[in-house]
Design a protein around this motif. Structure first.
Motif, PDB file in Angstrom:
ATOM      1  N   MET A  43       2.376  33.074   4.420  1.00  0.00           N
ATOM      2  CA  MET A  43       2.353  31.668   4.012  1.00  0.00           C
ATOM      3  C   MET A  43       3.319  31.409   2.859  1.00  0.00           C
ATOM      4  N   LEU A  44       3.383  32.336   1.918  1.00  0.00           N
ATOM      5  CA  LEU A  44       4.320  32.195   0.803  1.00  0.00           C
ATOM      6  C   LEU A  44       5.760  32.187   1.312  1.00  0.00           C
ATOM      7  N   LEU A  45       6.061  33.059   2.248  1.00  0.00           N
ATOM      8  CA  LEU A  45       7.421  33.144   2.780  1.00  0.00           C
ATOM      9  C   LEU A  45       7.776  31.915   3.607  1.00  0.00           C
ATOM     10  N   ALA A  46       6.777  31.332   4.261  1.00  0.00           N
ATOM     11  CA  ALA A  46       7.024  30.176   5.122  1.00  0.00           C
ATOM     12  C   ALA A  46       7.103  28.866   4.356  1.00  0.00           C
ATOM     13  N   CYS A  47       6.670  28.867   3.096  1.00  0.00           N
ATOM     14  CA  CYS A  47       6.651  27.633   2.304  1.00  0.00           C
ATOM     15  C   CYS A  47       8.064  27.084   2.126  1.00  0.00           C
ATOM     16  N   ARG A  48       8.260  25.833   2.486  1.00  0.00           N
ATOM     17  CA  ARG A  48       9.579  25.194   2.371  1.00  0.00           C
ATOM     18  C   ARG A  48       9.745  24.425   1.071  1.00  0.00           C
ATOM     19  N   GLY A  49       8.657  24.276   0.345  1.00  0.00           N
ATOM     20  CA  GLY A  49       8.726  23.622  -0.959  1.00  0.00           C
ATOM     21  C   GLY A  49       8.496  24.640  -2.057  1.00  0.00           C
ATOM     22  N   ARG A  50       7.522  24.358  -2.901  1.00  0.00           N
ATOM     23  CA  ARG A  50       7.197  25.268  -4.001  1.00  0.00           C
ATOM     24  C   ARG A  50       5.763  25.735  -3.876  1.00  0.00           C
ATOM     25  N   VAL A  51       5.516  26.884  -4.434  1.00  0.00           N
ATOM     26  CA  VAL A  51       4.150  27.381  -4.513  1.00  0.00           C
ATOM     27  C   VAL A  51       3.557  26.838  -5.807  1.00  0.00           C
ATOM     28  N   ILE A  52       2.548  25.980  -5.678  1.00  0.00           N
ATOM     29  CA  ILE A  52       1.876  25.414  -6.848  1.00  0.00           C
ATOM     30  C   ILE A  52       0.679  26.311  -7.169  1.00  0.00           C
ATOM     31  N   VAL A  53       0.754  26.977  -8.316  1.00  0.00           N
ATOM     32  CA  VAL A  53      -0.298  27.914  -8.710  1.00  0.00           C
ATOM     33  C   VAL A  53      -1.215  27.183  -9.692  1.00  0.00           C
ATOM     34  N   CYS A  54      -2.499  27.125  -9.354  1.00  0.00           N
ATOM     35  CA  CYS A  54      -3.416  26.281 -10.121  1.00  0.00           C
ATOM     36  C   CYS A  54      -4.632  27.074 -10.596  1.00  0.00           C
ATOM     37  N   GLY A  55      -5.027  26.828 -11.830  1.00  0.00           N
ATOM     38  CA  GLY A  55      -6.197  27.486 -12.391  1.00  0.00           C
ATOM     39  C   GLY A  55      -6.671  26.760 -13.630  1.00  0.00           C
ATOM     40  N   LEU A  56      -7.736  27.273 -14.224  1.00  0.00           N
ATOM     41  CA  LEU A  56      -8.346  26.637 -15.386  1.00  0.00           C
ATOM     42  C   LEU A  56      -8.895  27.730 -16.298  1.00  0.00           C
ATOM     43  N   GLY A  57      -8.859  27.498 -17.608  1.00  0.00           N
ATOM     44  CA  GLY A  57      -9.401  28.468 -18.546  1.00  0.00           C
ATOM     45  C   GLY A  57      -8.602  29.764 -18.560  1.00  0.00           C
ATOM     46  N   LYS A  58      -9.305  30.889 -18.698  1.00  0.00           N
ATOM     47  CA  LYS A  58      -8.620  32.183 -18.736  1.00  0.00           C
ATOM     48  C   LYS A  58      -7.869  32.440 -17.434  1.00  0.00           C
ATOM     49  N   THR A  59      -8.465  32.023 -16.322  1.00  0.00           N
ATOM     50  CA  THR A  59      -7.794  32.188 -15.032  1.00  0.00           C
ATOM     51  C   THR A  59      -6.544  31.326 -14.964  1.00  0.00           C
ATOM     52  N   THR A  69       6.120  34.786 -12.422  1.00  0.00           N
ATOM     53  CA  THR A  69       6.576  35.978 -11.714  1.00  0.00           C
ATOM     54  C   THR A  69       7.141  35.623 -10.344  1.00  0.00           C
ATOM     55  N   LEU A  70       6.460  34.753  -9.626  1.00  0.00           N
ATOM     56  CA  LEU A  70       6.964  34.309  -8.321  1.00  0.00           C
ATOM     57  C   LEU A  70       8.332  33.659  -8.462  1.00  0.00           C
ATOM     58  N   ALA A  71       8.453  32.743  -9.430  1.00  0.00           N
ATOM     59  CA  ALA A  71       9.713  32.012  -9.597  1.00  0.00           C
ATOM     60  C   ALA A  71      10.871  32.934  -9.942  1.00  0.00           C
ATOM     61  N   SER A  72      10.602  33.968 -10.733  1.00  0.00           N
ATOM     62  CA  SER A  72      11.682  34.849 -11.173  1.00  0.00           C
ATOM     63  C   SER A  72      12.047  35.905 -10.132  1.00  0.00           C
ATOM     64  N   THR A  73      11.265  35.963  -9.046  1.00  0.00           N
ATOM     65  CA  THR A  73      11.536  36.980  -8.026  1.00  0.00           C
ATOM     66  C   THR A  73      11.830  36.361  -6.660  1.00  0.00           C
ATOM     67  N   GLY A  74      12.292  35.114  -6.661  1.00  0.00           N
ATOM     68  CA  GLY A  74      12.796  34.523  -5.424  1.00  0.00           C
ATOM     69  C   GLY A  74      11.873  33.588  -4.693  1.00  0.00           C
ATOM     70  N   THR A  75      10.655  33.338  -5.217  1.00  0.00           N
ATOM     71  CA  THR A  75       9.733  32.408  -4.578  1.00  0.00           C
ATOM     72  C   THR A  75       9.548  31.197  -5.501  1.00  0.00           C
ATOM     73  N   PRO A  76      10.157  30.053  -5.198  1.00  0.00           N
ATOM     74  CA  PRO A  76      10.028  28.882  -6.074  1.00  0.00           C
ATOM     75  C   PRO A  76       8.566  28.547  -6.329  1.00  0.00           C
ATOM     76  N   ALA A  77       8.185  28.483  -7.589  1.00  0.00           N
ATOM     77  CA  ALA A  77       6.787  28.266  -7.937  1.00  0.00           C
ATOM     78  C   ALA A  77       6.683  27.563  -9.277  1.00  0.00           C
ATOM     79  N   MET A  78       5.543  26.913  -9.480  1.00  0.00           N
ATOM     80  CA  MET A  78       5.271  26.294 -10.771  1.00  0.00           C
ATOM     81  C   MET A  78       3.764  26.255 -10.989  1.00  0.00           C
TER      82      MET A  78
END
Length: 328
Positions: A43-59, A69-78
């Motif tokens: 799914m990450l490889l098939a994503c045509r946009g960005r991977v939106i990583v979401c969490g709250l608190g310590k997570t 890490t994703l963004a710096s290794t070739g998978t656009p993410a925020m």
């Protein structure tokens, strides 16, 4: 045992227990890795946009690091904070994206609201939770189990082993994508242009060479005195000797000057061609600066001329230029 020694022993035991607990949690995670991990990477490889990583608190802190890490290794993410998402940040989520949601309990209202919004956009969701039966796990297309038997916290309260496992799973996803994409050190350097690797793999001779009026150069009719004056003004310990076509036919260095004095004695009436080295070495402006440094080191020279394909002088490079650019 003295009180001080007893305290030191307890501190060491605590540290060892924490590391042992987290190491065991990582070992257990490795044993659980299965086809769902392969699906998540797909799914990450098939994503045509960005991977939106979401969490709250310590997570949420872990989610932010995974996004980086994703963004710096070739998978656009925020990263998107689950609470801030409900106050406008949801606007960053588009139908081309995918959502990577992190929650140890899998039951946070804020994150579930974000997932609901993702469903309305038909955005695929991958969830990392410690509870496979949680609402978040059930609402995701792929669920990755990042549960732990115990936290390293002696009260089993502070997120410790659980955040370590979630972070490790994020790293595993990023590295699997990196390998699948054939990500190279050059690709990594392009996303880290200010780092040491970026400078080594992206900086070319043209980026650091001296050019224009900064290039020390004289014509073949110049006297030794004129050549020395040019060398002093430009501060490179040498001057190129250039013909009317702009081709470097020689180079006159501090070493050439010493040798000329030893052989001729009085050099005041001599021409620069009497002491220059003929057929000077030169490099391309497109050469990587780190390769230029290796070339200069192999030839035991501290400066070198830069010429185009036709042999026309367009620059000069000193080892100090490479050091200033932090290529070395």
């Amino acid at each position: 045992m003295s009180e001080t020694n007893q305290l030191a022993a307890e501190i060491l035991a605590s540290g060892e227990q924490t590391l042992a607990t987290e190491a065991q949690a990582l070992h257990d995670l490795k044993q659980r890795l299965d086809e769902t991990f392969v699906q998540a990477v797909g799914m990450l490889l098939a994503c045509r946009g960005r991977v939106i990583v979401c969490g709250l608190g310590k997570t949420g802190h872990i989610a932010r690091k995974i996004a980086a890490t994703l963004a710096s290794t070739g998978t656009p993410a925020m990263f998107m904070h689950a609470a801030e998402a409900l106050h406008g940040d949801l606007g960053m989520l588009t139908a081309q994206d995918m959502l990577l949601a992190l929650s140890h309990s899998g039951s946070g209202d804020e994150l579930l609201t974000v997932v609901a919004a993702a469903h309305r956009l038909n955005v695929p969701v991958v969830a990392l939770t410690g509870n496979p039966k949680s609402d978040l796990a059930q609402l995701s297309r792929v669920h990755l189990d990042v549960s732990v038997t115990n936290e390293a916290c002696p009260m089993n309260l502070a997120p410790t082993a659980s955040t370590t496992v979630a972070l490790a799973m994020g790293d595993a996803l990023a590295v699997a994508c990196l390998n699948a994409r054939g990500f190279t050190p050059e690709d990594f350097a392009r996303s880290h242009p200010a780092g040491a690797l970026g400078r080594r793999l992206l900086t070319r001779v043209r980026d650091v060479m001296r050019q224009g009026q900064a290039i020390p150069q004289v014509g073949p009719s110049a006297s030794i005195t004129q050549a020395l004056d040019e060398m002093s003004r430009k501060g490179m310990g040498m001057t190129a000797v250039v013909n009317e076509q702009g081709i470097a036919i020689g180079i006159f260095t501090d070493g050439d000057l010493r040798r000329l004095i030893e052989s001729a004695g009085d050099i005041r009436g001599l021409n620069v061609t009497n002491g220059m080295s003929h057929h000077p070495q030169h490099i391309s402006p497109e050469m990587l600066a780190v390769d230029a440094a290796s070339t200069m080191d192999e030839r035991r020279i501290s400066q070198i001329l830069v010429a185009d394909d036709a042999g026309k002088l367009i620059g000069a490079l000193h080892m100090h230029d490479l050091m200033t650019a932090k290529v070395l």
